[in-house]
Design a protein around this motif. Structure first.
Motif, PDB file in Angstrom:
ATOM      1  N   THR A  94       0.830  -1.204   0.000  1.00  0.00           N
ATOM      2  CA  THR A  94       0.000   0.000   0.000  1.00  0.00           C
ATOM      3  C   THR A  94       0.862   1.251   0.000  1.00  0.00           C
ATOM      4  O   THR A  94       0.577   2.207  -0.716  1.00  0.00           O
ATOM      5  CB  THR A  94      -0.933   0.016   1.227  1.00  0.00           C
ATOM      6  OG1 THR A  94      -1.576  -1.238   1.337  1.00  0.00           O
ATOM      7  CG2 THR A  94      -1.952   1.120   1.109  1.00  0.00           C
ATOM      8  N   ALA A  95       1.924   1.227   0.801  1.00  0.00           N
ATOM      9  CA  ALA A  95       2.804   2.395   0.837  1.00  0.00           C
ATOM     10  C   ALA A  95       3.396   2.654  -0.544  1.00  0.00           C
ATOM     11  O   ALA A  95       3.430   3.794  -1.017  1.00  0.00           O
ATOM     12  CB  ALA A  95       3.921   2.180   1.859  1.00  0.00           C
ATOM     13  N   VAL A  96       3.850   1.581  -1.206  1.00  0.00           N
ATOM     14  CA  VAL A  96       4.420   1.746  -2.539  1.00  0.00           C
ATOM     15  C   VAL A  96       3.377   2.310  -3.499  1.00  0.00           C
ATOM     16  O   VAL A  96       3.657   3.208  -4.300  1.00  0.00           O
ATOM     17  CB  VAL A  96       4.971   0.404  -3.067  1.00  0.00           C
ATOM     18  CG1 VAL A  96       5.404   0.537  -4.501  1.00  0.00           C
ATOM     19  CG2 VAL A  96       6.128  -0.049  -2.224  1.00  0.00           C
ATOM     20  N   LEU A  97       2.141   1.791  -3.392  1.00  0.00           N
ATOM     21  CA  LEU A  97       1.073   2.298  -4.252  1.00  0.00           C
ATOM     22  C   LEU A  97       0.857   3.781  -4.050  1.00  0.00           C
ATOM     23  O   LEU A  97       0.805   4.566  -5.000  1.00  0.00           O
ATOM     24  CB  LEU A  97      -0.230   1.544  -3.960  1.00  0.00           C
ATOM     25  CG  LEU A  97      -1.469   2.104  -4.664  1.00  0.00           C
ATOM     26  CD1 LEU A  97      -1.412   1.762  -6.127  1.00  0.00           C
ATOM     27  CD2 LEU A  97      -2.737   1.575  -4.039  1.00  0.00           C
ATOM     28  N   LEU A  98       0.739   4.185  -2.784  1.00  0.00           N
ATOM     29  CA  LEU A  98       0.482   5.590  -2.495  1.00  0.00           C
ATOM     30  C   LEU A  98       1.587   6.482  -3.033  1.00  0.00           C
ATOM     31  O   LEU A  98       1.345   7.539  -3.604  1.00  0.00           O
ATOM     32  CB  LEU A  98       0.316   5.800  -0.988  1.00  0.00           C
ATOM     33  CG  LEU A  98      -0.947   5.202  -0.392  1.00  0.00           C
ATOM     34  CD1 LEU A  98      -0.946   5.357   1.115  1.00  0.00           C
ATOM     35  CD2 LEU A  98      -2.176   5.883  -0.984  1.00  0.00           C
ATOM     36  N   LEU A  99       2.828   6.029  -2.854  1.00  0.00           N
ATOM     37  CA  LEU A  99       3.938   6.829  -3.350  1.00  0.00           C
ATOM     38  C   LEU A  99       3.923   6.912  -4.871  1.00  0.00           C
ATOM     39  O   LEU A  99       4.200   7.959  -5.449  1.00  0.00           O
ATOM     40  CB  LEU A  99       5.265   6.250  -2.852  1.00  0.00           C
ATOM     41  CG  LEU A  99       5.513   6.465  -1.362  1.00  0.00           C
ATOM     42  CD1 LEU A  99       6.751   5.738  -0.919  1.00  0.00           C
ATOM     43  CD2 LEU A  99       5.636   7.941  -1.056  1.00  0.00           C
TER      44      LEU A  99
END
Lengths: 364, 271, 291
Positions: free
Chosen positions: A344-349
């Motif tokens: 999720t963090a990678v997606l948001l970034l």
């Protein structure tokens, strides 16, 4: 050479520019949204893939947890054979271990996505695994989150300066130090810190997340205690993490040192600090944003050991304890939470990136 | 027009390479008169670009200024040797008295900043009092080089080569400097755009009294634009003079070659 | 022969690369000679046998680093463990690099959906925290040989190599000499071997160093919580023993400090090799003459 009349080309205007209709039209008018949707779709695929792989990985681990539980119980009570069989079957169902591997998988995924239910924890039976995990989650987010972000900020700034002043003594020392230390396991640093500050000097505590005599709450006393107890574990991560970011940022900064726009900025008579931040850094920090997300998985790996050493009540300690006790549901649960968070963090970034970078066209 | 704004004496620039030194500029003496357009002509490697970069104090290792002086006389300030001044004094001088117009085809504009920000930062650095009037100043500067106000909000990658060159021109005169050094302002641009650029440059001098030093290997540019032209060959200044005079009656053999190299209609190249 | 010259010239070009390789070479030498060194230390007895000496002796002239809780000479232990760690790293590195190269070449060269699937797969493996998976694997590893440990670890280390190499394959694929080779109707495999491979050797080197580093890193991580594969003793195991038995408090600090220092040096050396290689092949990262 006689001039020939050039061939006449007629353009059929009726076909040239009929506007596309429907969803395609909307998507082509909003390339950013198209990118976001595509990226989100990829995210779902990745998430599903990772969760599936981990499920099968863990199910293939040897050892039958239910049998162990039964044996433990049998040492305390006496059962007749019939009831045992019935009990074992019931426990199996409870822990999702009945049926063949594939049906176990389907049932698990169902429970996970529809109910957020990770099954009961073996150690704390009958408390469900997700309760145990959710209790530990905030601690890890606090420790890992703050440390990772701090290391990133410090590392990028120092790395940019090290690259900017490339060749000067300070930069060379920093760079060489970073090369030597960037890949030291956080755990090693933690050990040394514990030895020096906790054991020898006795200045900082080496266990738990806060002083147990203080009641938890939003009081300065409690928060102060949390910070004090979190200092050593956090430091272990921040020190090494910073060196890593210093190195990678410097590698990004150095190739742009000869760029025309930096010469032009100098010709304009702008202050050096301004050129560094608004011209140099702004042109090379973007990959580091993506890199931050990607590094989270790696940081989690190191974090597990650090937490374990400090008996810090976060996901790491929970995981290790669960492993030692073969508490499958908890192991799987922690892993899934970690995977979910990182992806999720990678997606948001990735979704943040187009907003930060005016150059790249994201509609490919 | 007899006042001298930049007096160069005995300028030497050397490139210290691992296999020996190369003298890029040898003992150049040149006086730039206030309000004139001085062209520096020569082929690649003649040292003309190195001369410009050295004067702008943008020369980086392995290049070093190894001799000479360049007395600069900015209006309203005390004269200063461009090659000696350093640090804060140099920085303050930059742009407000001496500005740089690089080739538009280079990536001189910061790719992650809008055009208006690229004006803003240099104007506010040297003339912070103008902050309030930026809203009207930037569109006016863009208009002077024939660009619409909406260009201000664009990013460099959205501009064509000619547009970029004109933006750079507008920024170059934003603070009304005493001297603008332009390095190959028309190279790599379409012929039609070249015409526009040359006209705009001439207008800069007419409208603002800016002194221009134009570096170009294209003799045609000097023919159209310059008042005087200085010819460089292998680091040395071989001829200086009124542009029409030099074209009509070149003194140096190399100058003659340069002039002959301009393609002309109806004339076959001498074999 | 020409390859050797090229390699030597590469090394001379970068001080970092040279230093890193020197440290690695020193360690490898020690590892190669470890049986000899151990015999020298023992002088008759086998110093790493349980109860060879008295336990918990402090460092002295006889036992440079003291002895551990089973009466084994720590110096000898460390030498032997270093050799084991290096071997595991090398095996894992080689396997990871081979797998990574294959994946990267197929992915980068073929392009299309194969590339999409493979690179997503590699990407996911790199992003997700793999430690729990490693742990699952360790349950199988109660009594395995050194080689098997290397194989297991490489399952987790190969994406590092694949990622680096793939991006290079992509950039090289569009170079003119590849098109030229294609025009001459060479088969895909031939193109890969004769044209692309030689240019990719430095990146394969980086892949090897990265995956070896990742492998040893992961292994040590497992061992310090006691989940490491049994049967062979490497540096991580010694650290685990040190912690478990509270060696620090007993004053037996070498057992604790020396493996950490050695591992740090190993990681640093591998890192130097990595960065040195990158500097050589990306000249913009190097210094400018006359600076």
């Amino acid at each position: 050479m006689t001039a020939e009349a050039p061939p006449v080309v007629t353009v059929d205007k009726s076909q040239a520019s009929a506007p596309p209709t429907g969803v395609r039209a909307w998507l082509s008018r909003h390339p950013l949204a198209a990118y976001a949707i595509r990226r989100f779709g990829l995210y779902l695929v990745e998430l599903w893939g990772a969760l599936t792989i981990t499920f099968f990985f863990f199910r293939l681990m040897p050892g039958d947890p239910v049998r162990t539980l039964i044996q433990t119980l049998q040492q305390n009570y006496i059962y007749n054979a019939e009831a045992s069989a019935e009990l074992i079957a019931r426990y199996r169902t409870e822990f999702g271990l009945d049926g063949n591997l594939f049906s176990q998988y389907i049932k698990y995924m169902e429970k996970l996505f529809l109910h957020g239910d990770m099954g009961p924890s073996l150690i704390n039976y009958p408390t469900p695994a997700q309760t145990v995990i959710l209790r530990a989650l905030p601690w890890t987010i606090a420790l890992l989150g703050i440390s990772a972000v701090l290391a990133w900020i410090l590392g990028v700034i120092i790395g940019a300066i090290a690259g900017w002043r490339r060749g000067k003594l300070g930069s060379r020392i920093t760079t060489n130090l970073a090369i030597a230390l960037a890949h030291v396991p956080y755990f090693f640093v933690a050990l040394i810190l514990v030895y020096v500050f906790a054991y020898t000097l006795g200045m900082l505590p080496a266990r738990s997340a806060y002083d147990s005599s203080i009641t938890p709450g939003i009081t300065p006393e409690f928060i102060g205690s949390v910070l004090k107890y979190g200092l050593l574990p956090g430091l272990s991560i921040v020190v090494i993490g910073t060196f890593g970011w210093i190195l990678s940022t410097r590698m990004l900064m150095v190739p742009i040192l000869g760029e025309d726009y930096l010469v032009y900025a100098e010709a304009k008579g702008l202050k050096g600090s301004r050129i560094l931040t608004r011209y140099a850094l702004r042109n090379c920090y973007l990959p580091q944003i993506t890199a931050f997300g990607i590094s989270l998985g790696f940081i989690f790996n190191g974090n597990v050991l650090v937490e374990q050493l400090f008996n810090y009540p976060g996901l790491g300690t929970t995981l290790v304890t669960a492993i030692q006790q073969l508490d499958f549901n908890t192991i799987l649960g922690v892993t899934n939470i970690a995977i979910f968070s990182v992806l999720t963090a990678v997606l948001l970034l990735d979704l943040l990136l187009p907003l930060l970078d005016p150059r790249v066209k994201y509609w490919k | 027009m007899n006042e001298i704004v930049l007096d160069i004496k005995g300028l030497d620039v050397t490139y210290r390479a691992t296999h020996g030194d190369v003298q890029a500029v040898r003992g150049v003496d040149l006086a730039v008169r206030r309000g004139e357009i001085l062209g520096i002509a020569g082929e690649s490697g003649s040292g003309k670009s190195t001369l410009a970069v050295a004067l702008l104090r943008l020369l980086k290792p392995p290049g070093h200024v190894t001799g000479g002086s360049a007395m600069f006389h900015p209006a309203g300030r005390s004269p200063v040797d461009l090659l000696e001044v350093d640090g804060e004094e140099l920085r303050v001088l930059r742009w407000s008295a001496l500005s740089y117009l690089p080739q538009g085809s280079m990536s001189s504009l910061n790719p992650v900043m809008r055009v208006q920000e690229q004006f803003k930062d240099v104007i506010l650095e040297h003339a912070p009092a103008r902050k309030a009037s930026l809203g009207e100043l930037i569109p006016r500067l863009l208009g002077q080089v024939g660009l619409e106000p909406r260009v201000a909000r664009m990013y460099p990658h959205e501009l064509s080569g000619g547009m970029k060159q004109r933006v750079l021109m507008a920024i170059a005169v934003a603070l009304e400097p005493d001297l603008v050094i332009a390095d190959e302002p028309t190279t790599a641009l379409d012929v039609t755009i070249q015409r526009v650029i040359l006209q705009s440059l001439a207008d800069l001098r007419t409208d603002f009294g800016v002194t221009l030093m134009v570096i170009s290997h294209d003799m045609g540019v000097h023919a159209q634009l310059a008042d005087r032209v200085a010819v460089m060959y292998e680091g040395r200044l071989v001829e200086v003079g009124d542009v029409r005079q030099v074209f009509k009656d070149p003194q140096h053999a190399y100058t003659r070659q340069l002039i002959e190299s301009i393609p002309r209609l109806g004339r076959r190249r001498a074999s | 022969m020409r390859l050797l010259h090229a390699v030597l010239r590469t090394i001379r070009n970068s001080r970092r690369l040279a230093t890193g390789l020197a440290i690695l070479a020193a360690m490898i030498l020690v590892a190669l000679f470890s049986p000899l060194i151990i015999k020298l230390i023992g002088g008759g007895t086998n110093p790493i046998e349980v109860a060879a000496y008295e336990k918990w002796l402090v460092p002295s002239a006889d036992h440079l680093l003291g002895t551990d809780q089973f009466g084994r000479d720590v110096f000898a232990m460390v030498i032997s463990a270093l050799s084991v760690s290096l071997q595991i790293g090398a095996i894992a590195g080689v396997i990871s690099t081979v797998v990574g190269v294959i994946v990267a070449f197929v992915s980068g060269y073929k392009g299309g959906w194969i590339d999409g699937v493979l690179s997503t797969f590699t990407g996911v493996l790199l992003v997700i925290p793999t430690f729990p998976l490693l742990v699952a694997l360790s349950a199988y590893a109660k009594n395995v040989t050194l080689f098997q440990v290397g194989v297991m670890i490489s399952i987790f280390a190969w994406p590092f190599a694949a990622k680096t190499i793939r991006s290079q394959v992509l950039s090289l694929r569009s170079r003119p000499y590849v098109d030229l080779a294609r025009v001459t109707k060479a088969r895909d495999m031939e193109i890969i071997v004769t044209e692309l491979l030689p240019n990719l050797l430095p990146f394969i080197g980086v892949g090897f160093a990265s995956s070896a580093l990742g492998a040893i890193f992961g292994l040590v991580g497992l061992e310090v919580i006691g989940l490491g594969p049994g049967g062979v003793i490497d540096l991580g195991h010694i650290i685990f023993n040190a912690i478990n038995t509270g060696a620090l408090t007993l004053g037996a600090w070498p057992m604790f400090v020396v493996p950490i220092v050695l591992l740090t040096a190993l990681f640093a050396a591998l890192n130097m090799v990595n960065i040195g290689l990158e500097e050589v092949y990306n000249p913009r990262l190097r210094g400018v003459a006359g600076e």
